[in-house]
Structures are given as C-alpha cells and as structure tokens.
Enzyme design. Structure first.
Site, PDB file in Angstrom:
ATOM      1  N   SER A 136      35.907  28.701-160.097  1.00 33.47           N
ATOM      2  CA  SER A 136      35.590  27.546-159.261  1.00 33.47           C
ATOM      3  C   SER A 136      34.155  27.057-159.468  1.00 33.47           C
ATOM      4  O   SER A 136      33.233  27.858-159.677  1.00 33.47           O
ATOM      5  CB  SER A 136      35.777  27.914-157.786  1.00 33.47           C
ATOM      6  N   GLU A 138      32.371  26.174-157.192  1.00 33.69           N
ATOM      7  CA  GLU A 138      31.592  26.694-156.065  1.00 33.69           C
ATOM      8  C   GLU A 138      30.737  27.889-156.471  1.00 33.69           C
ATOM      9  O   GLU A 138      29.815  28.266-155.752  1.00 33.69           O
ATOM     10  CB  GLU A 138      32.520  27.084-154.918  1.00 33.69           C
ATOM     11  N   TYR A 160      33.307  32.335-150.310  1.00 33.72           N
ATOM     12  CA  TYR A 160      34.308  31.910-151.290  1.00 33.72           C
ATOM     13  C   TYR A 160      33.709  31.906-152.695  1.00 33.72           C
ATOM     14  O   TYR A 160      34.288  32.471-153.625  1.00 33.72           O
ATOM     15  CB  TYR A 160      34.819  30.509-150.937  1.00 33.72           C
TER      16      TYR A 160
END
Length: 332
Positions: A136, A138, A160
């Site tokens: 990801s 992120e 996350y």
C-alpha cells in the site's frame, strides 16, 4: 493438446479487488479459489456478480473459508489447492479503523502475510507457487519525496501502514532468503462501485446521490485537504496479474500519477449532480485521523515501461461509473 488451466488462490475474494481479480482470471481460463472469512459473505455479497459467477461456480470458481489469523486453516487450504499463484488481498483495509484496532490490523495484515509465506515454504511449494502481496502507498507516510517511486523511503504513520510495511518486507525477505517467487504491488488509492461505502470516495458519492434524491441533507467528512492518487480497481488488478507473471519477481508501484484532494472529489461529484458541494459538506473532528497523511502521488513509470501497463479508466469515467451505480441502488 489443451493447455492446462492455472490454479489461483485469492485471499479476500469478496473485497473490491478480489472480486474484480476473480472475474479477470476466470476469463483467462484460470481455476480460481476464493478465500473468504465466515463473516464476510453477507456484507460483501454485492461484489460477487451472481450472473457472472453462476457460469463458473463449483466448476472453475470455488470458495474456501480462509482466516489469516489461523495458521492451521491456511496450511490446510494451501495443501489442498497447491496453487500456481497466490494473490494476498485479504486485510483489515480501513486506515481509520486501524487506529481503533491496531492489534487486530497487525494480526491480519502483517502476521497473516507471514503465515501464508511460511506455509508455502513448509509445504515445499516454493518452486511451484508464485506469491503476490497487496502492498500500500500508506507505507510511505508523510514522506518528503514527491512523487513516490520504488526507491522512496518508507515512513508509515498509521497502524495500517506499519502492518503493510511488515508484510512488504516479509515478501522481500522470503524472496531473497529462500528463492521464492514473491513480489509486491505497491498500489496507490483505487476505487470502484464495489468499494465499501465507509471509505471516503464511496461515502462522498453515495451521500451526494442521496442528497440529490432528497434522502439526506448533508455530508460529514474529516480532512478535506488530504490529497491522494486515485485510480480504478479494475485497472489495478490487471497490474497485479502482470506483476505476478513477469519473468522475474519484482516490486512495482501502481498509480495514475495524478493527485486530487478530498475537496476536489467533493466538488467534481456534486457538480456532476448539478449541486454545489459548499451547500452540503461539513467537517467533524471525529473523522480526523490521529496522524493525518497529507499527500500521496505515485510514480508508476517503471511498471509502464517494464510491463507495458497503463490505466484504462480516467478519473472522470470512474466517478461517473460510481455515481451511476448509486443512482441505481437508491432508485431500487
């Protein structure tokens, strides 16, 4: 002689990406096993097209209960299927929720990936099974480098993002330590009508349609100035397949290279419905993250050059598709 069908296992098959990927692989004559949690089928049933999958169900498409927190369950499923390809798309995928459930997020996203890799190794499937990990954007966190590429330093600022970075590095480690064909696709934000309505894009579009139809009178959001690189899920599952079927295992960024703010998304969506977002959108601190990731933009030049991938959806086409979906849902 008829070519033998490849066997693929997709974890998280009832999710947005999993359902698109299952359809994509079935059209390529794969035998597809979809892993799902026992609690996921009701909430995610709209993503599994009953008309499409009825053609393949229990012929080339099979469902298996699969829980990434349960090593023995993973081991049994892999031992039964012995897949040619594993696409690990299962996750606790909501960044905001990860602040409320950091331990669960880590157990599924981080240790779940480790359990899959270790099971492939212990079952002596290293020379048979290729492994794709859904990494990801992120993981980059609040980085100083723009745009982000494959060499950008990771600096996650949410449970996350941290869990995804652990999984990402596990893939690299198993590739380098054991010679496993294991690779990461670092996917930037991607949406579709199949995205959960608790995610900001579908929340905005669904609520805007409800306002247009007179069912709601306001849309409550958090940070309107957070900026993301948004693409379409279908384009990104095409990239997953290309990444896993390249001659050597490599990690690639998948992105559009264009960034828009949440405010931009609101303005564009409401304008398409003949409305002014300023009349309806309000902010509330309860939707703000403890640590806000302000800006993401991916440099996907490597996958475009090496794998000849490019997105087919424009941002406008994606928003139009999502608006059309919610108009039909709310009408019915």
């Amino acid at each position: 002689m008829k070519k033998k069908s490849k066997v693929a296992l997709i974890t998280g098959v009832t999710g947005q990406d999993g359902s698109y990927l299952a359809e994509f692989l079935l059209k390529k004559n794969y035998i597809v096993y979809g892993g799902r949690r026992r609690t996921s089928s009701v909430n995610s049933s709209h993503r599994i097209d009953p008309i499409f999958f009825s053609k393949y169900f229990n012929k080339k498409f099979f469902l298996r209960y699969l829980d990434l927190t349960d090593s023995s369950n993973i081991h049994r499923v892999l031992q039964e299927i012995k897949p040619d390809e594993v696409y690990n798309l299962a996750a606790q995928s909501h960044v905001g929720v990860s602040f409320e459930q950091p331990e669960y997020t880590s157990n599924v996203n981080a240790l779940g990936t480790l359990r899959l890799l270790e099971s492939i190794k212990s079952l002596n499937l290293i020379n048979r099974t290729r492994f794709y990990q859904a990494s990801s954007s992120e993981m980059y966190g609040d980085t100083n480098q723009t745009p982000q590429d494959e060499k950008t330093k990771f600096n996650p600022d949410s449970p996350y993002g941290i869990s995804k970075l652990f999984a990402h590095q596990c893939v690299v480690n198993y590739r380098e330590s054991y010679g496993m064909y294991a690779c990461n696709g670092i996917l930037f934000n991607h949406e579709s009508p199949r995205r959960g309505s608790n995610f900001v894009t579908n929340k905005i579009i669904k609520t805007a349609v409800e306002i247009k139809k007179g069912k709601k009178n306001k849309l409550v959001l958090g940070n309107l100035d957070a900026k993301r690189d948004w693409g379409h899920s279908y384009d990104y599952v095409r990239a997953m397949h290309k990444i896993l079927n390249y001659e050597i295992p490599m990690d690639f960024i998948v992105s559009t290279g264009t960034t828009r703010s949440v405010r931009d998304l609101c303005e564009i969506t409401f304008n398409k419905l003949g409305l002014n977002y300023l009349d309806y959108v309000v902010t509330d601190k309860k939707y703000m993250r403890p640590e806000e990731l302000k800006f993401l933009c991916g440099d996907s030049s490597e996958i475009r050059k090496v794998l000849n991938w490019s997105p087919k959806y424009t941002f406008d086409k994606m928003i139009d598709e999502m608006i059309e979906f919610w108009i039909k849902v709310i009408k019915n």
